[in-house]
Scaffold this active site. Structure first.
Site, PDB file in Angstrom:
ATOM      1  N   ASP A  24      -0.808   8.270  15.529  1.00  0.00           N
ATOM      2  CA  ASP A  24      -1.215   6.844  15.874  1.00  0.00           C
ATOM      3  C   ASP A  24      -0.534   6.361  17.140  1.00  0.00           C
ATOM      4  O   ASP A  24       0.321   7.317  17.728  1.00  0.00           O
ATOM      5  CB  ASP A  24      -1.051   5.833  14.673  1.00  0.00           C
ATOM      6  N   GLN A  26      -4.942  -1.109  15.198  1.00  0.00           N
ATOM      7  CA  GLN A  26      -4.654  -1.911  16.081  1.00  0.00           C
ATOM      8  C   GLN A  26      -4.506  -3.432  15.648  1.00  0.00           C
ATOM      9  O   GLN A  26      -4.572  -4.394  16.145  1.00  0.00           O
ATOM     10  CB  GLN A  26      -6.018  -1.975  17.009  1.00  0.00           C
ATOM     11  N   TYR A  48     -11.994  -7.189  15.398  1.00  0.00           N
ATOM     12  CA  TYR A  48     -12.318  -5.711  15.354  1.00  0.00           C
ATOM     13  C   TYR A  48     -13.398  -5.926  14.129  1.00  0.00           C
ATOM     14  O   TYR A  48     -13.243  -4.810  13.194  1.00  0.00           O
ATOM     15  CB  TYR A  48     -11.487  -4.804  15.208  1.00  0.00           C
ATOM     16  N   TYR A  59      -7.195   9.947  13.796  1.00  0.00           N
ATOM     17  CA  TYR A  59      -6.034   9.212  12.883  1.00  0.00           C
ATOM     18  C   TYR A  59      -6.193   9.019  11.783  1.00  0.00           C
ATOM     19  O   TYR A  59      -5.318   9.366  10.808  1.00  0.00           O
ATOM     20  CB  TYR A  59      -5.638   7.990  13.632  1.00  0.00           C
ATOM     21  N   LEU A 113      -9.641 -11.404  10.844  1.00  0.00           N
ATOM     22  CA  LEU A 113      -8.715  -9.946  11.210  1.00  0.00           C
ATOM     23  C   LEU A 113      -9.139  -9.355  12.411  1.00  0.00           C
ATOM     24  O   LEU A 113      -8.491  -8.803  13.176  1.00  0.00           O
ATOM     25  CB  LEU A 113      -8.811  -9.169   9.862  1.00  0.00           C
ATOM     26  N   GLU A 146      -5.002   1.590   5.772  1.00  0.00           N
ATOM     27  CA  GLU A 146      -5.293   2.031   7.155  1.00  0.00           C
ATOM     28  C   GLU A 146      -6.495   1.530   8.005  1.00  0.00           C
ATOM     29  O   GLU A 146      -6.254   1.591   9.305  1.00  0.00           O
ATOM     30  CB  GLU A 146      -5.603   3.789   6.879  1.00  0.00           C
ATOM     31  N   CYS A 205      18.152   4.102  19.930  1.00  0.00           N
ATOM     32  CA  CYS A 205      18.481   5.506  19.826  1.00  0.00           C
ATOM     33  C   CYS A 205      19.656   5.533  19.002  1.00  0.00           C
ATOM     34  O   CYS A 205      20.013   6.578  18.355  1.00  0.00           O
ATOM     35  CB  CYS A 205      18.545   6.009  21.267  1.00  0.00           C
ATOM     36  N   TRP A 219       0.848  -1.259   0.056  1.00  0.00           N
ATOM     37  CA  TRP A 219      -0.041  -0.151   0.104  1.00  0.00           C
ATOM     38  C   TRP A 219       0.876   1.527   0.032  1.00  0.00           C
ATOM     39  O   TRP A 219       0.524   2.356   0.150  1.00  0.00           O
ATOM     40  CB  TRP A 219      -0.736   0.095   1.270  1.00  0.00           C
TER      41      TRP A 219
END
Length: 375
Positions: free
Chosen positions: A152, A57, A97, A134, A95, A52, A213, A36
DNA sequence: AATTCGGGGCA
DNA sequence: TGCCCAGAATT
């Protein structure tokens, strides 16, 4: 008196410029390839949107195969809008949700009806179902090149560290500060790459527990690191404990056929197909009492007397907020239930219909059906 | 502000 | 096991 316009900017111009320059340059060399992902200005908005929605999540690695199959099946906004909701849930099956899939479908129809396309504005996008702050910002910037903030989980963590914004990320006051900071960092150049660069840095360098870092292009500009606080910002989130939920699942069989109902669109596994199910009381109950209770609930739900027989299988699944135990029982009625939102499914249909993983696992554990004895 | 909603991977 | 993940909608 520091009036409006005279107060110190949230992010000094020099700091913003340095952050943007370094981060965009790093992104050009470090960006990962995803199906994508497009060059700035060449995005297919529909594809960006689907990614998106799926990525909410949900980890990238899990999304990739679903994304490919979904685009094969629904290659355009028009194709998605023309499909049945059930077909969309089928493609989403496993998947999680599932409200995302229903919103996606509704948003496709709404966008097409209102705009003839996906609206190319933050406001237009935000009005569609499934578009929160978001996703609206992400699609506006990545798909349409608009300078819109998109915070996000990755970006929240990154900005919290860069600007030493402490406090729990889920608190409204923290979120407001993060949103204001993200907005202050926007600029007219490369809006889509900017959003993706922030996310990419959070996902691959400024990770939760062991931030890298030494390989971060903006480590020198990071306030948390300067204070040695990169491990305590942001603080660990506290989640409410998991509730136990025991579900009795009724296995009505007619030969090889299995009775499935379409679940109400709100609530657990909304819109998916599953055998009749009912919550069972918690404590320790005898098998006989469980069967009796299940029979009462199912009789009420199906409108015909149901007899519940022996236990056939069980499965345990842990969700984010819930520990599920599914118990499958043999069930029979005198008259065969029929009606809308109800179907007798062949084994092949059980595999291909939109079902939840937990239910799928349970059904796979059922003892095989023996061919009926000949009369 | 707190809950609800999935599922899998991993320290 | 607990925690996390390119969150949104509902209460």
């Amino acid at each position: 008196m520091p009036g409006p316009g005279r107060t110190a900017p949230l992010v000094p111009a020099a700091r913003r410029a340095a952050l943007r320059r370094r981060l965009l340059a790093w992104y050009d060399g470090a960006r990962r390839d995803f199906p994508w992902r497009f060059a700035e200005g060449q995005a297919d908005p529909y594809r960006v949107w689907i990614s998106e929605a799926m990525l909410q999540q949900t980890q990238v690695a899990r999304v990739v195969p679903y994304y490919r199959l979904f685009l094969e099946r629904f290659p355009t906004l028009e194709a998605l809008a023309a499909a049945d909701e059930e077909a969309v849930l089928e493609a989403w099956s496993g998947l999680g949700y599932y409200a995302r899939a229903r919103s996606l479908h509704g948003a496709a129809r709404q966008a097409l009806a209102l705009h003839g396309r996906l609206p190319a504005s933050l406001k237009g996008l935000a009005a569609l179902p499934g578009f929160g702050p978001y996703t609206a910002g992400a699609v506006a910037s990545i798909a349409f090149g608009l300078p819109a903030p998109a915070v996000d989980g990755n970006v929240a963590r990154l900005l919290a560290r860069l600007f030493a914004i402490d406090g729990p990320l889920e608190a409204a006051s923290t979120r407001a500060r993060l949103a204001a900071t993200a907005a202050a960092l926007l600029g007219p150049e490369r809006p889509g790459d900017w959003t993706q660069a922030l996310i990419e840095l959070g996902a691959t360098r400024c990770v939760k527990s062991a931030p890298r870092c030494e390989r971060c292009p903006v480590a020198g500009l990071c306030e948390a690191r300067r204070a040695g606080k990169q491990l305590i910002i942001p603080p660990a989130r506290r989640r409410p404990g998991k509730l136990r939920l025991r579900l009795g699942v009724a296995v009505f069989r007619y030969g090889e056929l299995l009775l499935l109902l379409r679940r109400p669109s709100s609530g657990l596994f909304g819109g998916l197909w599953a055998p009749p199910m009912a919550a069972l009381p918690q404590g320790v109950l005898t098998a006989a009492k469980l069967r009796k209770r299940l029979g009462e609930v199912l009789s009420r739900e199906l409108g015909v007397p149901v007899r519940v027989g022996r236990e056939l299988a069980s499965a345990e699944r842990t969700l984010t907020h819930r520990a599920l135990t599914l118990l499958a029982f043999e069930a029979t009625t005198r008259t065969r239930p029929e009606g809308p939102g109800l179907r007798w499914a062949t084994p092949l249909e059980v595999e291909t219909l939109g079902t939840a993983s937990a239910v799928r696992v349970l059904l796979e554990r059922l003892p095989p059906v023996r061919s009926r004895p000949k009369a």
